[in-house]
Motif scaffolding. Structure first.
Motif, mmCIF file in Angstrom:
data_model
loop_
_atom_site.group_PDB
_atom_site.id
_atom_site.type_symbol
_atom_site.label_atom_id
_atom_site.label_comp_id
_atom_site.label_asym_id
_atom_site.label_seq_id
_atom_site.Cartn_x
_atom_site.Cartn_y
_atom_site.Cartn_z
ATOM 1 N N SER A 1 36.409 -28.631 -13.423
ATOM 2 C CA SER A 1 35.167 -29.285 -13.817
ATOM 3 C C SER A 1 35.104 -30.695 -13.256
ATOM 4 O O SER A 1 36.093 -31.429 -13.266
ATOM 5 C CB SER A 1 35.068 -29.320 -15.348
ATOM 6 O OG SER A 1 34.045 -30.196 -15.759
ATOM 7 N N LEU A 2 33.917 -31.065 -12.778
ATOM 8 C CA LEU A 2 33.749 -32.399 -12.196
ATOM 9 C C LEU A 2 33.962 -33.493 -13.242
ATOM 10 O O LEU A 2 34.446 -34.589 -12.924
ATOM 11 C CB LEU A 2 32.357 -32.523 -11.584
ATOM 12 C CG LEU A 2 32.078 -33.764 -10.739
ATOM 13 C CD1 LEU A 2 33.113 -33.899 -9.631
ATOM 14 C CD2 LEU A 2 30.677 -33.704 -10.151
ATOM 15 N N VAL A 3 33.635 -33.207 -14.489
ATOM 16 C CA VAL A 3 33.883 -34.168 -15.563
ATOM 17 C C VAL A 3 35.380 -34.400 -15.719
ATOM 18 O O VAL A 3 35.843 -35.542 -15.859
ATOM 19 C CB VAL A 3 33.270 -33.672 -16.886
ATOM 20 C CG1 VAL A 3 33.626 -34.620 -18.023
ATOM 21 C CG2 VAL A 3 31.764 -33.533 -16.764
ATOM 22 N N GLN B 1 35.276 -37.617 -4.416
ATOM 23 C CA GLN B 1 34.482 -36.472 -4.005
ATOM 24 C C GLN B 1 35.127 -35.730 -2.837
ATOM 25 O O GLN B 1 35.062 -34.493 -2.763
ATOM 26 C CB GLN B 1 33.068 -36.912 -3.629
ATOM 27 C CG GLN B 1 32.110 -35.772 -3.353
ATOM 28 C CD GLN B 1 31.975 -34.821 -4.520
ATOM 29 O OE1 GLN B 1 31.940 -35.254 -5.670
ATOM 30 N NE2 GLN B 1 31.901 -33.537 -4.252
ATOM 31 N N PHE C 1 25.825 -37.491 -8.958
ATOM 32 C CA PHE C 1 25.410 -38.068 -10.231
ATOM 33 C C PHE C 1 26.559 -38.177 -11.227
ATOM 34 O O PHE C 1 26.820 -39.251 -11.780
ATOM 35 C CB PHE C 1 24.274 -37.238 -10.847
ATOM 36 C CG PHE C 1 23.896 -37.677 -12.236
ATOM 37 C CD1 PHE C 1 23.162 -38.830 -12.438
ATOM 38 C CD2 PHE C 1 24.292 -36.942 -13.343
ATOM 39 C CE1 PHE C 1 22.819 -39.249 -13.707
ATOM 40 C CE2 PHE C 1 23.955 -37.352 -14.627
ATOM 41 C CZ PHE C 1 23.215 -38.499 -14.813
ATOM 42 N N GLU C 2 27.289 -37.069 -11.454
ATOM 43 C CA GLU C 2 28.289 -37.043 -12.519
ATOM 44 C C GLU C 2 29.385 -38.080 -12.314
ATOM 45 O O GLU C 2 29.752 -38.794 -13.254
ATOM 46 C CB GLU C 2 28.912 -35.645 -12.641
ATOM 47 C CG GLU C 2 27.960 -34.571 -13.125
ATOM 48 C CD GLU C 2 27.284 -33.856 -11.970
ATOM 49 O OE1 GLU C 2 27.210 -34.451 -10.866
ATOM 50 O OE2 GLU C 2 26.828 -32.712 -12.172
ATOM 51 N N THR C 3 29.916 -38.158 -11.095
ATOM 52 C CA THR C 3 31.002 -39.107 -10.851
ATOM 53 C C THR C 3 30.527 -40.548 -11.022
ATOM 54 O O THR C 3 31.261 -41.398 -11.538
ATOM 55 C CB THR C 3 31.573 -38.915 -9.433
ATOM 56 O OG1 THR C 3 30.503 -38.906 -8.480
ATOM 57 C CG2 THR C 3 32.357 -37.627 -9.330
ATOM 58 N N GLN D 1 28.047 -41.564 -13.017
ATOM 59 C CA GLN D 1 27.793 -41.821 -14.427
ATOM 60 C C GLN D 1 29.092 -41.992 -15.222
ATOM 61 O O GLN D 1 29.211 -42.904 -16.047
ATOM 62 C CB GLN D 1 26.976 -40.683 -15.034
ATOM 63 C CG GLN D 1 26.600 -40.908 -16.492
ATOM 64 C CD GLN D 1 25.941 -39.703 -17.114
ATOM 65 O OE1 GLN D 1 26.250 -38.567 -16.769
ATOM 66 N NE2 GLN D 1 25.020 -39.946 -18.043
ATOM 67 N N ILE D 2 30.069 -41.126 -14.971
ATOM 68 C CA ILE D 2 31.293 -41.137 -15.770
ATOM 69 C C ILE D 2 32.223 -42.268 -15.357
ATOM 70 O O ILE D 2 32.813 -42.944 -16.201
ATOM 71 C CB ILE D 2 32.016 -39.778 -15.654
ATOM 72 C CG1 ILE D 2 31.137 -38.669 -16.228
ATOM 73 C CG2 ILE D 2 33.362 -39.805 -16.373
ATOM 74 C CD1 ILE D 2 31.662 -37.280 -15.959
ATOM 75 N N TYR E 1 21.184 -41.290 -9.716
ATOM 76 C CA TYR E 1 21.522 -42.047 -10.916
ATOM 77 C C TYR E 1 20.442 -43.087 -11.228
ATOM 78 O O TYR E 1 20.102 -43.310 -12.398
ATOM 79 C CB TYR E 1 22.876 -42.737 -10.752
ATOM 80 C CG TYR E 1 23.352 -43.403 -12.022
ATOM 81 C CD1 TYR E 1 23.896 -42.652 -13.058
ATOM 82 C CD2 TYR E 1 23.234 -44.776 -12.188
ATOM 83 C CE1 TYR E 1 24.308 -43.252 -14.234
ATOM 84 C CE2 TYR E 1 23.644 -45.398 -13.359
ATOM 85 C CZ TYR E 1 24.185 -44.632 -14.374
ATOM 86 O OH TYR E 1 24.586 -45.232 -15.550
ATOM 87 N N TYR F 1 17.653 -41.287 -12.831
ATOM 88 C CA TYR F 1 17.997 -40.983 -14.221
ATOM 89 C C TYR F 1 17.838 -42.218 -15.111
ATOM 90 O O TYR F 1 17.278 -42.133 -16.218
ATOM 91 C CB TYR F 1 19.435 -40.465 -14.280
ATOM 92 C CG TYR F 1 20.097 -40.604 -15.633
ATOM 93 C CD1 TYR F 1 19.803 -39.706 -16.669
ATOM 94 C CD2 TYR F 1 21.006 -41.633 -15.876
ATOM 95 C CE1 TYR F 1 20.398 -39.848 -17.912
ATOM 96 C CE2 TYR F 1 21.615 -41.768 -17.113
ATOM 97 C CZ TYR F 1 21.308 -40.873 -18.125
ATOM 98 O OH TYR F 1 21.899 -41.019 -19.354
#
Length: 288
Positions: free
Chosen positions: A111-113, A159, A224-226, A228-229, A244, A247
């Motif tokens: 999972s990318l998270v 990434q 986006f996920e990387t 944001q986290i 982002y 968003y």
């Protein structure tokens, strides 16, 4: 039922899904980009091109576009070249090579998270493992995610690590599809390894390279996920990217019209890059 109608009935579900989940959202986003709407009130105020004029005058938006382009060039370039080199090295049918192929591919299924959380720890300026290794060489700790000079590069590195294995497998499938007789003929002609690679492997692998690059371009523009986290767009918007930013404007500041205008710009950039890429490189691809 007439036979002429049957084919259309078979493709109708796919067409309906495409229209509902792809075409309609794009048209709705385009309509929103000409309005001022806070996402809560049912009333939308038509403002024409004001959202676009504000975007082009916004320094933050210019920085976001620059970050996105730098991220795309860095991530796509490093991934495409590094994955190709690894694939050529691993293009052997032995147990050890198969094991390494599986090991390299494993980050892709995580999972990318989870990947972002893992790299948050690895890049921690105080307790991170990477800074710990740098201390062996008497190098001062680096604030990888907190310094605007290194934050974007750190996201690119994450990434690349995440997507490298998938691209290696794609390259390997292309390499294994090249007829062995061509290599045997080249060896009989006493061709060097470099000439064989540049005159046989690269041309025969060009459709795969074309696919890998275009897919990575699409993926990198949607990062986006990387962001944001790991950084939440900072520091000083050093890692803020188009998705982002969209968003933030839409779901944090509730400025949906402005966010939709940014989405339209993202759509146009992707369309221009894709058309340019196809026109520039499609002629260089050898399909036979």
């Amino acid at each position: 039922m007439p036979n002429k109608i049957k084919p259309y009935l078979f493709v109708a579900p796919s067409i309906i899904i495409f229209l509902l989940f792809f075409i309609y959202p794009i048209l709705y986003m385009l309509n929103l980009s000409f309005h001022d709407w806070n996402f809560i009130s049912p009333d939308m105020k038509f403002v024409g091109l004001d959202n676009f004029s504000k975007l082009f005058a916004d320094r933050t938006f210019k920085k976001v576009v620059q970050n996105t382009l730098v991220y795309t060039i860095g991530q796509v370039g490093i991934t495409a070249i590094l994955a190709l080199v690894i694939a050529v090295v691993l293009n052997h049918n032995t147990r050890i090579h198969k094991f390494v192929q599986s090991a390299i591919f494993s980050p892709h299924i995580i999972s990318l998270v989870s990947v972002a959380m893992l790299w948050n720890w690895l890049l921690d300026p105080d307790y991170g493992f990477i800074n710990y290794m740098l201390s062996w060489f008497n190098i001062d700790p680096i604030n990888w995610l907190g310094d605007q000079k290194t934050a974007l590069f750190s996201l690119i590195m994450v990434q690349v690590w995440k997507s490298l294995g998938y691209n290696v497998i794609i390259y390997l499938s292309g390499l294994q599809a090249i007829p062995k007789e061509i290599y045997e003929a080249a060896e009989l002609d006493r061709g060097s390894q470099w000439s064989i690679f540049t005159k046989i492997t690269l041309p025969m692998l060009s459709p795969t390279i074309f696919f890998v690059i275009i897919m990575n371009i699409m993926s990198s523009f949607k990062v986006f996920e990387t962001v944001q986290i790991m950084t939440a767009g900072g520091p000083v918007n050093a890692t803020n990217t188009l998705v982002y930013y969209l968003y933030e404007q839409g779901f944090v500041h509730f400025n949906m019209g402005y966010a939709s205008a940014a989405g339209v710009i993202l759509f146009l950039i992707l369309a221009i890059v894709t058309i340019f890429y196809f026109r520039l490189l499609n002629k260089r691809v050898h399909y036979k």
